[in-house]
Scaffold this motif. Structure first.
Motif, PDB file in Angstrom:
ATOM      1  N   ASP A 289      50.960  76.671 111.100  1.00  0.00           N
ATOM      2  CA  ASP A 289      50.840  75.229 111.315  1.00  0.00           C
ATOM      3  C   ASP A 289      51.348  74.882 112.708  1.00  0.00           C
ATOM      4  O   ASP A 289      52.481  75.239 113.057  1.00  0.00           O
ATOM      5  CB  ASP A 289      51.653  74.450 110.274  1.00  0.00           C
ATOM      6  CG  ASP A 289      51.266  74.806 108.850  1.00  0.00           C
ATOM      7  OD1 ASP A 289      50.067  74.852 108.572  1.00  0.00           O
ATOM      8  OD2 ASP A 289      52.174  75.037 108.020  1.00  0.00           O
ATOM      9  N   LYS A 304      42.531  61.989 109.902  1.00  0.00           N
ATOM     10  CA  LYS A 304      42.667  63.433 109.728  1.00  0.00           C
ATOM     11  C   LYS A 304      41.661  63.898 108.683  1.00  0.00           C
ATOM     12  O   LYS A 304      41.371  63.182 107.720  1.00  0.00           O
ATOM     13  CB  LYS A 304      44.097  63.749 109.258  1.00  0.00           C
ATOM     14  CG  LYS A 304      44.456  65.214 109.232  1.00  0.00           C
ATOM     15  CD  LYS A 304      44.790  65.716 110.625  1.00  0.00           C
ATOM     16  CE  LYS A 304      45.275  67.166 110.589  1.00  0.00           C
ATOM     17  NZ  LYS A 304      45.428  67.714 111.935  1.00  0.00           N
ATOM     18  N   ASP A 318      50.433  64.889 113.005  1.00  0.00           N
ATOM     19  CA  ASP A 318      49.174  65.558 113.339  1.00  0.00           C
ATOM     20  C   ASP A 318      49.399  67.069 113.410  1.00  0.00           C
ATOM     21  O   ASP A 318      49.864  67.602 114.414  1.00  0.00           O
ATOM     22  CB  ASP A 318      48.651  65.024 114.670  1.00  0.00           C
ATOM     23  CG  ASP A 318      47.215  65.451 114.932  1.00  0.00           C
ATOM     24  OD1 ASP A 318      46.625  66.093 114.053  1.00  0.00           O
ATOM     25  OD2 ASP A 318      46.688  65.149 116.017  1.00  0.00           O
ATOM     26  N   HIS A 320      47.763  70.970 112.740  1.00  0.00           N
ATOM     27  CA  HIS A 320      46.559  71.790 112.576  1.00  0.00           C
ATOM     28  C   HIS A 320      46.959  73.104 111.914  1.00  0.00           C
ATOM     29  O   HIS A 320      47.917  73.760 112.337  1.00  0.00           O
ATOM     30  CB  HIS A 320      45.897  72.064 113.925  1.00  0.00           C
ATOM     31  CG  HIS A 320      44.678  72.925 113.829  1.00  0.00           C
ATOM     32  ND1 HIS A 320      43.530  72.525 113.173  1.00  0.00           N
ATOM     33  CD2 HIS A 320      44.423  74.182 114.285  1.00  0.00           C
ATOM     34  CE1 HIS A 320      42.635  73.487 113.235  1.00  0.00           C
ATOM     35  NE2 HIS A 320      43.145  74.513 113.900  1.00  0.00           N
ATOM     36  N   THR A 321      46.230  73.478 110.875  1.00  0.00           N
ATOM     37  CA  THR A 321      46.580  74.653 110.079  1.00  0.00           C
ATOM     38  C   THR A 321      45.454  75.668 110.074  1.00  0.00           C
ATOM     39  O   THR A 321      44.284  75.301 109.943  1.00  0.00           O
ATOM     40  CB  THR A 321      46.890  74.236 108.624  1.00  0.00           C
ATOM     41  OG1 THR A 321      47.983  73.312 108.612  1.00  0.00           O
ATOM     42  CG2 THR A 321      47.253  75.438 107.775  1.00  0.00           C
ATOM     43  N   ALA A 423      44.672  78.278 117.874  1.00  0.00           N
ATOM     44  CA  ALA A 423      45.089  77.084 117.135  1.00  0.00           C
ATOM     45  C   ALA A 423      45.888  76.147 118.027  1.00  0.00           C
ATOM     46  O   ALA A 423      45.758  74.916 117.952  1.00  0.00           O
ATOM     47  CB  ALA A 423      45.913  77.493 115.910  1.00  0.00           C
ATOM     48  N   LEU A 426      43.692  74.227 120.405  1.00  0.00           N
ATOM     49  CA  LEU A 426      42.971  73.146 119.744  1.00  0.00           C
ATOM     50  C   LEU A 426      43.760  71.846 119.744  1.00  0.00           C
ATOM     51  O   LEU A 426      43.188  70.765 119.912  1.00  0.00           O
ATOM     52  CB  LEU A 426      42.630  73.558 118.301  1.00  0.00           C
ATOM     53  CG  LEU A 426      41.669  72.644 117.550  1.00  0.00           C
ATOM     54  CD1 LEU A 426      40.295  72.677 118.186  1.00  0.00           C
ATOM     55  CD2 LEU A 426      41.579  73.064 116.086  1.00  0.00           C
ATOM     56  N   ILE A 427      45.080  71.935 119.574  1.00  0.00           N
ATOM     57  CA  ILE A 427      45.867  70.696 119.507  1.00  0.00           C
ATOM     58  C   ILE A 427      46.487  70.328 120.853  1.00  0.00           C
ATOM     59  O   ILE A 427      47.140  69.293 120.955  1.00  0.00           O
ATOM     60  CB  ILE A 427      46.978  70.801 118.435  1.00  0.00           C
ATOM     61  CG1 ILE A 427      47.921  71.973 118.737  1.00  0.00           C
ATOM     62  CG2 ILE A 427      46.400  70.923 117.048  1.00  0.00           C
ATOM     63  CD1 ILE A 427      49.276  71.601 119.127  1.00  0.00           C
ATOM     64  N   LYS A 431      42.921  68.301 123.556  1.00  0.00           N
ATOM     65  CA  LYS A 431      43.308  66.893 123.420  1.00  0.00           C
ATOM     66  C   LYS A 431      43.986  66.376 124.680  1.00  0.00           C
ATOM     67  O   LYS A 431      44.681  65.361 124.650  1.00  0.00           O
ATOM     68  CB  LYS A 431      44.216  66.714 122.205  1.00  0.00           C
ATOM     69  CG  LYS A 431      43.501  67.000 120.888  1.00  0.00           C
ATOM     70  CD  LYS A 431      44.332  66.608 119.684  1.00  0.00           C
ATOM     71  CE  LYS A 431      43.551  66.837 118.396  1.00  0.00           C
ATOM     72  NZ  LYS A 431      44.311  66.409 117.196  1.00  0.00           N
TER      73      LYS A 431
END
Length: 672
Positions: A289, A304, A318, A320-321, A423, A426-427, A431
């Motif tokens: 996570d 979400k 927020d 992401h997993t 991962a 991605l966050i 962004k």
């Protein structure tokens, strides 16, 4: 001067942390998660702490039971009563596709079509009645759902966020006929426009409420029977907590609550370490996570998707997993390529190295074979890892790739690190955040094992390893305040919204929060109320959230703040466009006494911190790595890689070229 206990139930282990304010001491426990009966594992951990439930003042619990029920589609049987003509909204969604390219993939709606029933009623977008509610059709729908074995019901009518009269009356009828309390009206969960997202959120709540409420009530009842006299508290996805007595009507708030507790603790630890911006990386046995903390605060989102076409519209940290944890299974796909996860060995049978009957190689097994994990010290277990079985399974996997056992283990870690780094990209990068402007904070039992490699992959210059990585989420439960969030759609030009009207909405929402706080009977030191507005320009579909300054609604000031925030975010100004006030939001926070994190500073007993050395594989080959006992590191200790730092709940791997130092509150600060 209270005794507080935080409990985090993960997919593989359940972690317990007790903080005694009077003696300024703490204790911890880790037990395998009993997936067949999570309440049993919960009580086993309480017993392992060595404190009677009657002596505990605060007991806060983070759980993934609701999240798992949604993702695995094993929630309660749910029925829907909705506006005539709109039974298929939950299945049609936004007409997207599971995969962008090719007609592949599938989608299972949260409520099957035969349990989605229509009744005559209709409101327009301004809340005016177009068709009156046919109450006899509601009663007929109830009879059909009961005959179909439905356990939980959603009443979801078009535009009920503007005028809830029909939903209120229909829910009243259903509750008079339904044999259990699991009846929910959409406006009770979220008063926000967009029917698909609002309906999906209500359906998620209905599907998990019987499961989560039953589990929490069972734990609370057992605790009461053993002398616990206070209210069991449950973590929420927004980083706050609520009383167990509210879980039945607020079950959707528990989704992703376990990971949220970890991010909350990471933010507090980072602040104590003088670091405002961190990327949190929580790697347990089942999942990984990741989240961002900016300026000392976790980023909270109200938009979400839990999975494809499963939106949830509640304020939540927020996160992401991905399915990549220590127990993630390595395998070859149909093309003969090496894959890691998302399937996991879980806690039972677990990785081969845990000696509980596991037969498939995992990330943990690769770490055992490459010397990164001590085979004589299995976290959460006893005995020695069966290294011959580990080596044999990895050799079998490698044979198909032309690799020996050690090369196969190294390949598993390389694939895993690439997925973990992806991962984080991605966050962050996707962004608009540069990971090089952040520190990486790994936690969870497996997080520190791979943190340095991930940081190098992303160019992150600094890694902050908490004093107890494996207990960070349990610590977050102890640090959490009581929190409740409310939203009301306005959907009008900002210039046309009267101050009295907006203030009325904000006042009602704040009072609703105070009423919940009073029902919970939780002792807090202060109550804080925050108001926010969601705004956009007419014709746009995505909102920008802006804090409402001051004690009253001021449209002109809000417009100026929105214009500035929009320019800061997008570098654009649109003075000719019409700003729209979409939603008004209120957050009520009941503050608790803070926990002094210096309590967790290491207290060396004077023993030798260095345990010796062992052969460990790194990216450039095998090295003799020093092995250190973290509990014996002095505050001024400095470690140079290659090195292994061991403690009861986690293991840290320092690769060649990295340096670690202990800070004032016991964190290990790694410089690359």
């Amino acid at each position: 001067m209270t005794v507080s206990v935080g409990v985090d139930v993960g997919g593989t282990f359940t972690d317990f942390l007790l903080v005694d304010g009077a003696s300024q001491s703490f204790r911890s426990a880790k037990v395998p998660t009993t997936v067949d009966d999570r309440a049993r594992g919960f009580m086993e951990g309480i017993d392992a702490l060595g404190t009677a439930p009657s002596a505990i003042d605060w007991l806060v619990h983070g759980t993934t039971a609701g999240t798992n029920a949604v993702l695995e589609r094993n929630g309660a049987a749910v029925g829907l009563i909705t506006t005539v003509g709109f039974r298929d909204s939950l299945e049609l969604g936004r007409r997207t596709r599971p995969n962008a390219w090719g007609l592949t993939g599938n989608f299972e709606p949260l409520i099957p079509r035969h349990r989605r029933l229509e009744v005559t009623e209709r409101m327009d977008a301004d809340g005016r009645v177009v068709l009156p509610l046919d109450e006899d059709e509601v009663r007929t729908a109830v009879d059909r759902l009961l005959a179909d074995g439905v356990e939980s019901v959603v009443v979801h009518f078009l535009h009920a966020y503007v005028n809830d009269a029909h939903e209120v009356r229909a829910a009243e009828i259903v509750r008079g006929l339904w044999p259990n309390p699991y009846v929910v009206a959409g406006h009770e969960i979220v008063r926000e426009m967009r029917e698909f997202e609002r309906g999906s959120t209500a359906a998620i709540h209905a599907g998990i409420a019987p499961i989560v409420a039953g589990y929490i009530e069972g734990v609370a009842g057992t605790l009461r029977g053993r002398g616990f006299a206070n209210e069991l508290l449950v973590m929420q996805a927004n980083g706050g907590m609520m009383a167990a007595s509210l879980v039945g009507e607020q079950a959707v708030q528990t989704v992703m609550s376990g990971p949220a507790a970890g991010v909350l603790a990471a933010a507090a630890i980072a602040k104590a370490a003088g670091t405002g911006n961190v990327i949190t990386a929580d790697m347990g046995g089942t999942s990984f996570d990741v989240a961002l903390v900016v300026g000392g605060e976790p980023i909270v989102s109200a938009e979400k998707d839990l999975a494809y076409a499963v939106p949830i519209r509640i304020p939540m940290i927020d996160i992401h997993t991905i399915g990549a944890g220590g127990g993630s299974i390595a395998r070859l796909d149909r093309a003969g390529l090496l894959r890691v996860g998302p399937q996991s060995a879980g806690s039972f049978p677990g990785p081969i190295g845990f000696g509980r009957g596991g037969t498939e190689p995992t990330i943990t097994d690769a770490n055992f074979l490459l010397g990164r994990l001590n085979p004589d010290a299995i976290i959460g277990g006893t005995g020695r890892a069966p290294m011959d079985a580990v080596r044999g399974a990895l050799a079998d996997l490698g044979a198909a790739l032309g690799l020996d056992a050690h090369e196969a283990a190294a390949a598993i870690l390389k694939v895993a690190v690439a997925e973990l780094a992806g991962a984080i990209r991605l966050i962050s990068i996707e962004k608009g955040h540069d990971p090089r402007d952040f520190a990486l904070m790994p936690f969870g039992g497996a997080g520190p094992l791979h943190a340095v490699e991930i940081a190098r992959e992303l160019g992150i210059p600094r890694v902050v390893v908490p004093r107890f990585p494996g207990l960070t989420s349990a610590l977050g439960c102890i640090l959490a305040d009581v929190r409740h969030d409310f939203v009301q759609t306005v959907s009008a030009p900002l210039a046309s919204v009267a101050r009295a009207e907006a203030d009325g909405v904000l006042t009602r929402q704040a009072q609703a929060g105070r009423d919940l706080l009073e029902r919970e009977k939780v002792v807090t030191t202060a109550v804080e109320v925050r108001h926010e507005a969601d705004l956009l320009f007419r014709g746009q579909s995505h909102v920008l959230r802006v804090p409402i300054a001051g004690d009253a609604f001021d449209g002109e000031r809000l417009l100026a703040d929105f214009t500035e925030a929009y320019h800061r975010r997008f570098g654009l100004s649109f003075p000719e466009m019409v700003p729209m006030l979409v939603n008004l939001r209120t957050t009520l926070i009941g503050r608790r006494d803070p926990v002094d994190l210096s309590l967790f500073r290491a207290m060396p007993d004077g023993g030798e911190a260095r345990r010796g050395s062992r052969r460990v594989w790194f990216e450039d080959g095998w090295h003799d790595a020093a092995v250190w006992d973290r509990d014996r590191l002095t505050p001024d200790a400095r470690l140079d890689g290659p090195a292994i730092v061991e403690q009861g709940d986690a293991t840290l791997v320092l690769d060649p070229g990295s340096t670690a130092a202990v800070d004032d509150v016991g964190n290990l600060i790694i410089t690359l």
